[in-house]
Design a protein around this motif. Sequence first.
Motif, PDB file in Angstrom:
ATOM      1  N   ASP A  35       0.822  -1.209   0.000  1.00 58.47           N
ATOM      2  CA  ASP A  35       0.000   0.000   0.000  1.00 58.47           C
ATOM      3  C   ASP A  35       0.857   1.261   0.000  1.00 58.47           C
ATOM      4  OD1 ASP A  35      -2.116  -1.625   0.022  1.00 58.47           O
ATOM      5  OD2 ASP A  35      -2.623  -1.381   2.135  1.00 58.47           O
ATOM      6  N   THR A  64       1.869   2.447  -3.283  1.00 61.77           N
ATOM      7  CA  THR A  64       0.761   3.117  -3.981  1.00 61.77           C
ATOM      8  C   THR A  64       0.721   4.587  -3.571  1.00 61.77           C
ATOM      9  OG1 THR A  64      -0.453   1.054  -3.842  1.00 61.77           O
ATOM     10  CG2 THR A  64      -1.709   2.997  -4.444  1.00 61.77           C
ATOM     11  N   ILE A  65       0.906   4.825  -2.276  1.00 58.12           N
ATOM     12  CA  ILE A  65       0.891   6.216  -1.801  1.00 58.12           C
ATOM     13  C   ILE A  65       2.082   6.983  -2.376  1.00 58.12           C
ATOM     14  CG2 ILE A  65       1.050   7.657   0.274  1.00 58.12           C
ATOM     15  CD1 ILE A  65      -1.608   6.317   0.061  1.00 58.12           C
ATOM     16  N   LEU A  97       1.300   7.688  -5.983  1.00 60.77           N
ATOM     17  CA  LEU A  97       0.268   8.727  -6.077  1.00 60.77           C
ATOM     18  C   LEU A  97       0.854  10.091  -5.728  1.00 60.77           C
ATOM     19  CD1 LEU A  97      -2.796   9.316  -6.433  1.00 60.77           C
ATOM     20  CD2 LEU A  97      -3.038   9.008  -3.997  1.00 60.77           C
ATOM     21  N   LEU A 100       1.019  13.290  -8.148  1.00 60.38           N
ATOM     22  CA  LEU A 100       0.385  14.561  -7.779  1.00 60.38           C
ATOM     23  C   LEU A 100       1.414  15.687  -7.734  1.00 60.38           C
ATOM     24  CD1 LEU A 100      -2.152  13.490  -5.008  1.00 60.38           C
ATOM     25  CD2 LEU A 100      -2.583  13.983  -7.403  1.00 60.38           C
ATOM     26  N   PHE A 101       2.642  15.359  -7.306  1.00 64.57           N
ATOM     27  CA  PHE A 101       3.696  16.384  -7.288  1.00 64.57           C
ATOM     28  C   PHE A 101       4.019  16.849  -8.705  1.00 64.57           C
ATOM     29  CE2 PHE A 101       8.192  17.691  -7.203  1.00 64.57           C
ATOM     30  CZ  PHE A 101       8.095  18.710  -6.272  1.00 64.57           C
ATOM     31  N   ILE A 154       1.926  16.800 -11.224  1.00 64.28           N
ATOM     32  CA  ILE A 154       0.796  17.625 -11.664  1.00 64.28           C
ATOM     33  C   ILE A 154       0.865  19.004 -10.997  1.00 64.28           C
ATOM     34  CG2 ILE A 154      -1.737  17.818 -11.660  1.00 64.28           C
ATOM     35  CD1 ILE A 154      -0.832  15.695 -13.514  1.00 64.28           C
ATOM     36  N   VAL A 206      -1.780  18.392  -0.474  1.00 63.21           N
ATOM     37  CA  VAL A 206      -2.143  16.968  -0.480  1.00 63.21           C
ATOM     38  C   VAL A 206      -0.869  16.112  -0.504  1.00 63.21           C
ATOM     39  CG1 VAL A 206      -3.304  15.153  -1.792  1.00 63.21           C
ATOM     40  CG2 VAL A 206      -4.375  17.388  -1.567  1.00 63.21           C
ATOM     41  N   VAL A 207       0.096  16.516  -1.338  1.00 63.25           N
ATOM     42  CA  VAL A 207       1.356  15.759  -1.416  1.00 63.25           C
ATOM     43  C   VAL A 207       2.072  15.787  -0.066  1.00 63.25           C
ATOM     44  CG1 VAL A 207       3.636  15.701  -2.485  1.00 63.25           C
ATOM     45  CG2 VAL A 207       1.630  16.121  -3.884  1.00 63.25           C
ATOM     46  N   LEU A 213       0.430  13.385   2.186  1.00 64.10           N
ATOM     47  CA  LEU A 213       0.782  12.007   1.824  1.00 64.10           C
ATOM     48  C   LEU A 213       2.176  11.679   2.353  1.00 64.10           C
ATOM     49  CD1 LEU A 213      -0.537  11.669  -1.850  1.00 64.10           C
ATOM     50  CD2 LEU A 213      -1.495  10.716   0.217  1.00 64.10           C
ATOM     51  N   ALA A 214       3.080  12.650   2.221  1.00 72.74           N
ATOM     52  CA  ALA A 214       4.435  12.441   2.751  1.00 72.74           C
ATOM     53  C   ALA A 214       4.384  12.254   4.263  1.00 72.74           C
ATOM     54  CB  ALA A 214       5.325  13.627   2.384  1.00 72.74           C
TER      55      ALA A 214
END
Lengths: 392, 764
Positions: free
Chosen positions: A13, A16-17, A20, A24-25, A27, A39-40, A43-44
Amino acid sequence: MWRRLASWLRWRDEWTIVALGGFLFFIATNTQTGWLYVVVAFLAALLVLGFIMPRVTLRGLQAAREVGVAVFEGEAASVRLRVANPSRRARYLVTVVDVDPVGGTQRFLIGRLAPLATVSMQYEVRPARRGVLQFAPVVLETATPVGFFPHQRRLEAPAELLVYPRAPEAQRRRVPSQARASAASSQTYSRAGHSYDFLGIREYSFGDDTRHLHWPSTARAGHLMVREFQDLAAHSLCVVVDNAPSSAPPAAGDRPLDVACRLAAAVARQARSESCSLVLLAGGGPGEVRAVHNPRGDRALEWLARLEPGTANSWCEVIRAGLDQVPRRAHLFVMATAPAVEDDVLRALAERRIRLEVALVESDAATAEAYDGAERTLRAAGIAVRRVRLAS
Amino acid sequence: MKFRVPSVWLPHHPPEHSVPFRAATLATVMCGILATLHEQEWPAFAWFVVGLTALGFWVSYRRRTMSNWWIKALLFLAMLAALADFLVNLVYSPYDPRIPLANLLLWLQTLHSWDLPARRDLNYSLLTGFILVSVAAVLSHDMTYVPFLAAFLVCALLTLHYNYVSQAAENARPVAAGPAAEVGFRRLLRMVAGLSGGLVLVGAVAFLLLPRYGGMKIRALPMSLRLNLPNMGNGQIRNPAYPNMEGRVGGRQQRHFDPNNYHGFNAVLDLNMRGQLSHEIVMRVRSSEESYYRGLAFNHYNGDGWEIANEDLKTVTSLNPPLFIPDSQGDREVVQTFYLEKDMANVVFSTFHAFQLFFPTDTVYVDAHAGIRAGFPLEAGMVYSVISMYRQPRPAWLRRIPSALGRFGPPPRRPPMAWFRDAIAQGDLDLPDGLPQRVRKLAQTLTRGMGSDYEKASAICLYLQNHFVYSDDIPPFPPGSDTADQFLFVYRKGLCEQFATSMAVLCRAAGIPARLVTGYIPGTFNPFTGYYEVKSADAHAWVEILVDRFGWVPFDPTPGFSATVHPATRERQTSMLGPVVEYLKEKIGLERIARWEAEARRLLDPYALLGVAVGGIYFGWYGWLQFRKPRTSEGGETETPLRRLRRRARAAARRLLGRREDDTPAAGVMDAYRRMVDQLARRGHPRQAWQTPWEFSREAREAVPQAQEAIADLTQRYVRARYSGQPVDEAGAAAARDSLEDFTRQAGHRNGHPNEAPKVPPST
């Protein structure tokens, strides 16, 4: 290390993070979207917490294991694990993994380990054959709270379980009538086999009565010597377990040595019930024998449980090396795992008036013809022979 | 006969039975959906999506053990329909696929929620939730996204936790170890609260450390849908806030000031108009680099205002975006997207020079001074993007270019280039006839002996920045006076228009073609949204001078601004700390708070010192006394009052947080013992300060012989829990509670055996 690396590289998992977050970074950089950076960042943070928390959770935990001393083959032994949290912080979702020596893996999930609390778990092992079972360290593992970066801690909780050989009921033997008759007639003695008919002086062995120490000989020899009495020798049973290296091949089921030990256990039990003296002999290192004299309590079973293959290639070598430990006129049982017979050994036994019985444990290590030949030779020498086939 | 689908087609995964896991996943997905819908301003289908998703989760739970092949088939068809809808929407809005993509994701999630039998499917839903909340992040322009993100993070934490619980319980036997080992709802909430706090802290640090590279490389730039608005005036400037200033004639009569709309975005710039611009956000700009947003350039100065002379409007048309703006030159690309929040004039803002324009019409107009205008006033909600090509001026090189006209300096070595002569012909050197001579003399003084126009302009700019004060507290200048003259020699303070006007006039007097430019400064960078928030008060005026062999070079003479107006790149910026602090200062007035704090410190300093001294002496004395004189608390503990205070504070905190006293087995044992001591104290047998637990136990057993065993047992358990250092298990705590119950029951009978009936007083 490779296994650890492989387990890390397995898709989980957290990867996956990571993927992702990387996407996202990318983008965020290309669109200059500030919230995506937020958001990034979270997640970090999730990954950082997911990495740290399992390690913090397992820190300081203690584990202990309680196992009964011994069981017989095929019986269930209870294993109790205790995991203690000596800190003042509760721990969540700790999995306790215990690999039992029989090969099973036990997994327990502790939902919450309260501060200053101990949690105990119990399971059973059912060892199929005799031996000494050594337990591996207890493994605590967790990936709390979010399932990322699982962490393991191995806690030493040393424990061993003796597995006694189970003497087969059908193999119950009777002590020779001569010996039994002598024992019955000497009712005034505190123990069967005590008599004042002096037979000779021999070296002291464990289990001998210290009252029979012969001090002049001890002084001359420099080590303990004891007096041996005639009736005592007549009531003696001796068991030689053939623990040649070939008797314990690496196999999952029964091995010839295990069957031999079961037969020896039957004799030991009989000797105990009949109050006869007993000597157990087996091969040790080169030119040495392992022996135990007059074992008390469960010492005979323990000795048999701990018996490992020696260096002697046949029971004849064991007898040759340990002949002086076999009392004269004793009744000698040989649990042979190989069809080897040597005449000089038979002669030496006959000279010492030792009565011999041989149980031949047949296995695939030798051909049936070889066992037949050994049986013929032994019978020709007037020796009782029983053949026991190893269950496949 | 029942139809069965072969298992090869439908791979089997064990169904997930955990209701909390499903509920947490639903909450997480809902947060993502609601955030996306919020950023789309709640479209018509919003509640339909929400309801269908919730219903889908319920159906998935009810049918988790079934094969559901027909549901899967229907979902497949519905997903194909959603994809077709997405493609159709993409055709209608090819330059901003974000909304169609967001809708596609919403529908996919809604459909997927109908088939979530296993843990793996719930994990996919969680992933979709992450993507939805990221889509909402892309769509978001403001801080209203925060509650959705916060709720999402908490729910995602819960979901991940339950996912791990489900995973861990799959192959392991749960250990039943009493109530202390149960993870109840309260404990879970506390755990999640703690984790969320940690997540916010670590996330904040990660956010500050995340590098931000110059991006905007994706060319599908957003813009509004194509509008079929009528072209009005063929590019004439139209500002809805100043309707009477359209065109040049008669505009000077308008004196009404609109605080939400800068009066410089008109055909004329009245330098005597006064007013305070508001702090309303007029637009949010996403920009690859920080730069001024150029609007209009004025080239005709008439003493009290500026006008655009020789507009020479060119029409730029393209059936499909982008519109290519002619005469753009430069080597550095700046990509910007403007989200308008207020109605504005038909001026299109961009970094100088605009190159490609993604605009919701097929026609725009470009004047002779590179100002871009739409055919209609811009409305709030409109979105357009511009790619500009900026030519970076290099001062060292510009200083080597000799002055084109050589006024007040060495004569020119060669004639100026053709476009330089055109600029002079258009009036970029013109000055009003009534310009006082002292202004020209000042220009001569400032630039005498300088060989390059760039050097001269720099000198003038620095002079203005260093010798004049920015102030909005100036009256309108006297009628008929020259603004530059009044500013330079009378008032010596003014607004950005006065600074820019003065610089332009001085440059023209020194023989440098110059014009006044109006637009916006970059605004406040919001590090959370990634937008520059441009307020009405960020409207600004600056100057462009013409340098031979190079072109127009911007200068900002207003104090507090950079003299040379260059886009400042954010490339390789490794920390957001600066922008975050700046943003917080701007938003919550940290500077003001800091001033108040300093003021308070200044006032309170002597008293605070005195207070600290008195308090220190008092508490030192009190602490020493209490340290020397321990007392017995009501619970039988020998402790100092300070420790008792601390214990009570802890107990109060526990009660406040809803934690039970017997949270741990050891605490449970000690609590049971304390209760027994309390009961004994009430019966007249208090524990003395000097008594050890065993001494007290002996006395208590003599006093209450019928409860001897319970007293001894509780004392033994208490001593073990308190002093042995060995952990106490739940069974030990339960046994202590049992002993306390025994004690309470047995001690209730003061005389005689506990089994005897209590003595009833004779009735009277």
